[in-house]
Design a protein around this motif. Structure first.
Motif, PDB file in Angstrom:
ATOM      1  N   UNK A  92       3.277  -7.784 166.696  1.00 55.05           N
ATOM      2  CA  UNK A  92       4.649  -8.228 166.946  1.00 55.05           C
ATOM      3  C   UNK A  92       5.619  -7.232 166.322  1.00 55.05           C
ATOM      4  N   UNK A  93       6.231  -6.357 167.131  1.00 57.94           N
ATOM      5  CA  UNK A  93       7.211  -5.412 166.571  1.00 57.94           C
ATOM      6  C   UNK A  93       8.375  -6.179 165.938  1.00 57.94           C
ATOM      7  N   UNK A  94       8.758  -5.734 164.773  1.00 55.47           N
ATOM      8  CA  UNK A  94       9.827  -6.410 164.044  1.00 55.47           C
ATOM      9  C   UNK A  94      11.160  -5.686 164.204  1.00 55.47           C
ATOM     10  N   UNK A  95      12.198  -6.472 164.270  1.00 53.37           N
ATOM     11  CA  UNK A  95      13.560  -5.915 164.248  1.00 53.37           C
ATOM     12  C   UNK A  95      13.985  -5.844 162.787  1.00 53.37           C
ATOM     13  N   UNK A  96      14.481  -4.690 162.383  1.00 50.36           N
ATOM     14  CA  UNK A  96      14.897  -4.541 160.990  1.00 50.36           C
ATOM     15  C   UNK A  96      16.208  -3.778 160.891  1.00 50.36           C
ATOM     16  N   UNK A  97      16.906  -4.011 159.775  1.00 50.05           N
ATOM     17  CA  UNK A  97      18.123  -3.262 159.481  1.00 50.05           C
ATOM     18  C   UNK A  97      18.385  -3.325 157.986  1.00 50.05           C
ATOM     19  N   UNK A  98      19.174  -2.385 157.508  1.00 47.43           N
ATOM     20  CA  UNK A  98      19.573  -2.370 156.097  1.00 47.43           C
ATOM     21  C   UNK A  98      20.982  -2.929 155.986  1.00 47.43           C
ATOM     22  N   UNK A  99      21.140  -3.936 155.145  1.00 50.62           N
ATOM     23  CA  UNK A  99      22.444  -4.551 154.909  1.00 50.62           C
ATOM     24  C   UNK A  99      22.959  -4.094 153.545  1.00 50.62           C
ATOM     25  N   UNK A 100      24.162  -3.541 153.543  1.00 52.60           N
ATOM     26  CA  UNK A 100      24.776  -3.078 152.296  1.00 52.60           C
ATOM     27  C   UNK A 100      25.900  -4.026 151.892  1.00 52.60           C
ATOM     28  N   UNK A 101      26.051  -4.198 150.585  1.00 55.89           N
ATOM     29  CA  UNK A 101      27.180  -4.963 150.054  1.00 55.89           C
ATOM     30  C   UNK A 101      28.146  -3.994 149.388  1.00 55.89           C
ATOM     31  N   UNK A 102      29.430  -4.118 149.697  1.00 54.89           N
ATOM     32  CA  UNK A 102      30.444  -3.228 149.133  1.00 54.89           C
ATOM     33  C   UNK A 102      31.482  -4.044 148.388  1.00 54.89           C
ATOM     34  N   UNK A 103      31.824  -3.597 147.195  1.00 56.66           N
ATOM     35  CA  UNK A 103      32.891  -4.203 146.407  1.00 56.66           C
ATOM     36  C   UNK A 103      34.230  -3.607 146.837  1.00 56.66           C
ATOM     37  N   UNK A 104      35.204  -4.455 147.065  1.00 57.72           N
ATOM     38  CA  UNK A 104      36.522  -3.974 147.488  1.00 57.72           C
ATOM     39  C   UNK A 104      37.224  -3.305 146.308  1.00 57.72           C
ATOM     40  N   UNK A 105      37.563  -2.013 146.471  1.00 60.67           N
ATOM     41  CA  UNK A 105      38.291  -1.274 145.441  1.00 60.67           C
ATOM     42  C   UNK A 105      39.796  -1.381 145.645  1.00 60.67           C
ATOM     43  N   UNK A 106      40.210  -1.345 146.930  1.00 60.21           N
ATOM     44  CA  UNK A 106      41.641  -1.433 147.215  1.00 60.21           C
ATOM     45  C   UNK A 106      41.852  -1.552 148.717  1.00 60.21           C
ATOM     46  N   UNK A 107      43.014  -2.061 149.101  1.00 58.19           N
ATOM     47  CA  UNK A 107      43.461  -2.043 150.495  1.00 58.19           C
ATOM     48  C   UNK A 107      44.706  -1.183 150.547  1.00 58.19           C
ATOM     49  N   UNK A 108      44.633  -0.063 151.253  1.00 54.46           N
ATOM     50  CA  UNK A 108      45.731   0.895 151.232  1.00 54.46           C
ATOM     51  C   UNK A 108      46.429   0.942 152.582  1.00 54.46           C
ATOM     52  N   UNK A 109      47.718   1.236 152.536  1.00 53.03           N
ATOM     53  CA  UNK A 109      48.503   1.322 153.768  1.00 53.03           C
ATOM     54  C   UNK A 109      49.711   2.196 153.522  1.00 53.03           C
ATOM     55  N   UNK A 110      50.088   2.945 154.559  1.00 49.95           N
ATOM     56  CA  UNK A 110      51.301   3.775 154.472  1.00 49.95           C
ATOM     57  C   UNK A 110      52.499   3.067 155.093  1.00 49.95           C
TER      58      UNK A 110
END
Length: 571
Positions: A92-110
């Protein structure tokens, strides 16, 4: 957060995946998840960017990654491989993926006038952040040029090298001050990092800063004036990124109006330097202590001595208060020969006099054994070659020298070969107290704007208090500078193997916390609560020259590298 976007910031980084959000793992204003495109390499501490609402961009710091498949259990995978045949093709071929978690450093806008505090939506493109985006996410672009102190380089999986700097007001005061670094000896490169920072600060603020450096390991810091021989090509490139000149520290030469390094070596046998290395003639002074030098700080000698009933402190306070009135009431005779060695009426002026003096009032010494204990400890602490009845013309008193320090001068005080830890602590405490007195004696315009004090092996001199709660006078001196130093410009750069073994007030008053490679047991202690769990795990496998930095202006801790400081290293 509003930032001015440059041409660089308009360039987009390499696309690496898309955001995802589930009922079990939702995105929040503090963190978001994304899957990584097959074949892409992403590591913890990489910076990523996601386009967000109102033309804003969310900058995230990758904190952890997990590979998931559609297998219900490990047993399903085992059965799929012909019931445990490693060579079999899975049925049975498996579906796989890597899930990353990212901490929010900032939301920037001009464009948008306020920071966007909204969770990142699902199905958004995730890419490596550009140099400008990383800088904006860390709040670096708002720091004025003249206040920028380089603290290292961020290296990302896509090959980017990004300079990180901090606002000098949050490292050297008045907004925040003091640095503390911990980690395993050798692997954590604690001293090298502090000296890298000092070199950067010195080159940028030479006319405003003075340095007092305690050398505690062999001759590690007695070669600051000598060219290094171990700078690698990779470090050459890092020097270009951080913008520090490859220059050794100048040697102090008042005759040529050059301010720089001046070495202070402890007095040893027959007045020779008690040092692992003796710099060239004219580069150093020998220091020693006569009783008249430190009569008002004898309490510092009794570092680490248990005194639950303050009996020792009572005698010390009496001596410091009544020193000019201390006289022998009766003749003192040699117990072996009977010869008079101190005449009645003679004053106490030397260490030998004080070791013979026993005529304390009954309200100070209520039991004779208390006086005997004091004299025994005094003999134990002051019979080394460092303590002299009278200093020679070639010998200096450190307290006097410290009070005369000027901007641009670097005092390297060698204590490495002093075997008694109490003597080492006494020297450090004496320097601290001399600095306190200097601020009361000199006009403020003559005092350097910033005086940085570097202390390694801090756990020796400011250990965490035990159940008794006793605090030694030396620990109290260091603690007081940690509490109040930032307002007057006295800054501590301290290091130790184990942060958990150091006085908590000194740690908590250090604005910048740095962690090198450390053991998991140490990292699980409460003093590391400023690190997320995932980051603590990474700290156990940091390489030499890699450090994790926590700073008040950074939303989360970051990982940096730095080049070796530019001076000669031995061994």
């Amino acid at each position: 957060m509003v930032v001015i976007m440059t041409n660089k910031s308009k360039e987009k980084g390499e696309i690496i995946g898309k955001t995802t959000a589930t009922e079990k793992f939702p995105n929040t204003v503090e963190e978001f998840y994304f899957w990584i495109e097959p074949g892409k390499v992403v590591n913890p501490f990489d910076f990523v960017a996601v386009e967000h609402v109102k033309d804003s961009t969310t900058i995230g710091l990758v904190s952890s990654m997990n590979l998931i498949t559609d297998a219900g259990s490990q047993l399903a995978d085992y059965i799929s491989s012909d019931f445990g045949n490693p060579q079999a093709e899975p049925q049975t071929p498996r579906i796989e993926t890597t899930i990353a978690k990212a901490k929010v450093m900032s939301n920037i806008s001009s464009k948008f006038p306020i920071e966007v505090l909204m969770p990142v939506s699902a199905y958004k493109i995730v890419r490596f952040a550009t140099e400008d985006e990383v800088s904006a996410g860390l709040g670096l672009l708002t720091i004025e040029e003249q206040k920028r102190i380089p603290v290292g380089i961020i290296e990302m999986s896509n090959g980017s090298r990004i300079l990180v700097y901090v606002d000098s007001e949050y490292l050297l005061g008045p907004q925040g001050a003091h640095l503390n670094i911990s980690g395993i000896t050798g692997l954590a490169t604690k001293t090298s990092y502090m000296m890298f920072l000092i070199q950067a600060i010195y080159q940028k603020m030479k006319d405003k800063v003075a340095l007092i450096i305690f050398n505690v390991k062999q001759d590690d810091l007695l070669h600051l004036h000598e060219e290094p021989t171990d700078i690698t090509p990779d470090e050459e490139k890092m020097y270009e990124v951080v913008g520090i000149k490859k220059e050794v520290f100048p040697v102090n030469d008042p005759s040529k109006d050059i301010r720089g390094v001046r070495y202070f070596l402890p007095r040893g046998f027959r007045g020779q330097p008690n040092s692992a290395y003796t710099p060239p003639e004219g580069y150093y002074n020998i220091y020693a202590y006569a009783l008249s030098d430190v009569r008002n700080r004898l309490d510092l000698l009794f570092h680490g001595v248990p005194d639950p009933y303050l009996t020792m402190r009572g005698i010390i306070d009496f001596i410091m208060e009544k020193f000019d009135q201390l006289k022998f009431k009766d003749d003192v005779r040699d117990p072996l020969t009977g010869e008079v060695i101190r005449k009645a009426g003679s004053r106490v002026t030397t260490w030998e006099d004080l070791r013979l003096f026993e005529e304390y009032p009954s309200d100070v010494v209520r039991q004779r054994r208390t006086g005997w204990r004091f004299i025994g400890l005094l003999r134990q602490f002051t019979t080394s070659d460092l303590f002299v009845n009278q200093r020679s013309q070639k010998e200096v008193y450190l307290g006097e020298e410290v009070k005369r320090i000027k901007a641009g001068e670097i005092y390297v005080i060698d204590i490495a070969k002093i075997t008694d830890e109490r003597e080492q602590a006494f020297i450090i405490g004496d320097v601290m107290r001399a600095l306190d007195e200097m601020y009361g004696e000199r006009e403020s315009k003559d005092i350097p704007q910033k005086i940085i004090i570097l202390i390694d092996e801090l756990n020796r001199y400011a250990p965490r208090t035990g159940f008794s709660g006793e605090i030694s006078p030396v620990t109290e001196q260091i603690r007081e500078i940690a509490r109040t130093g930032r307002s007057r410009g006295t800054i501590l750069f301290t290091a130790e193997q184990f942060k958990s073994s150091v006085d908590s007030q000194i740690i908590e008053n250090s604005a910048m916390q740095v962690v090198g490679r450390s053991g998991s047991a140490e990292l699980n202690s409460g003093v590391y609560r400023f690190l997320d769990d995932e980051i603590r795990d990474i700290a156990t496998r940091l390489k030499q020259g890699e450090l994790i930095i926590s700073h008040p202006t950074f939303r989360k801790s970051i990982k940096i590298r730095f080049p070796k400081p530019y001076y000669k290293r031995i061994g």
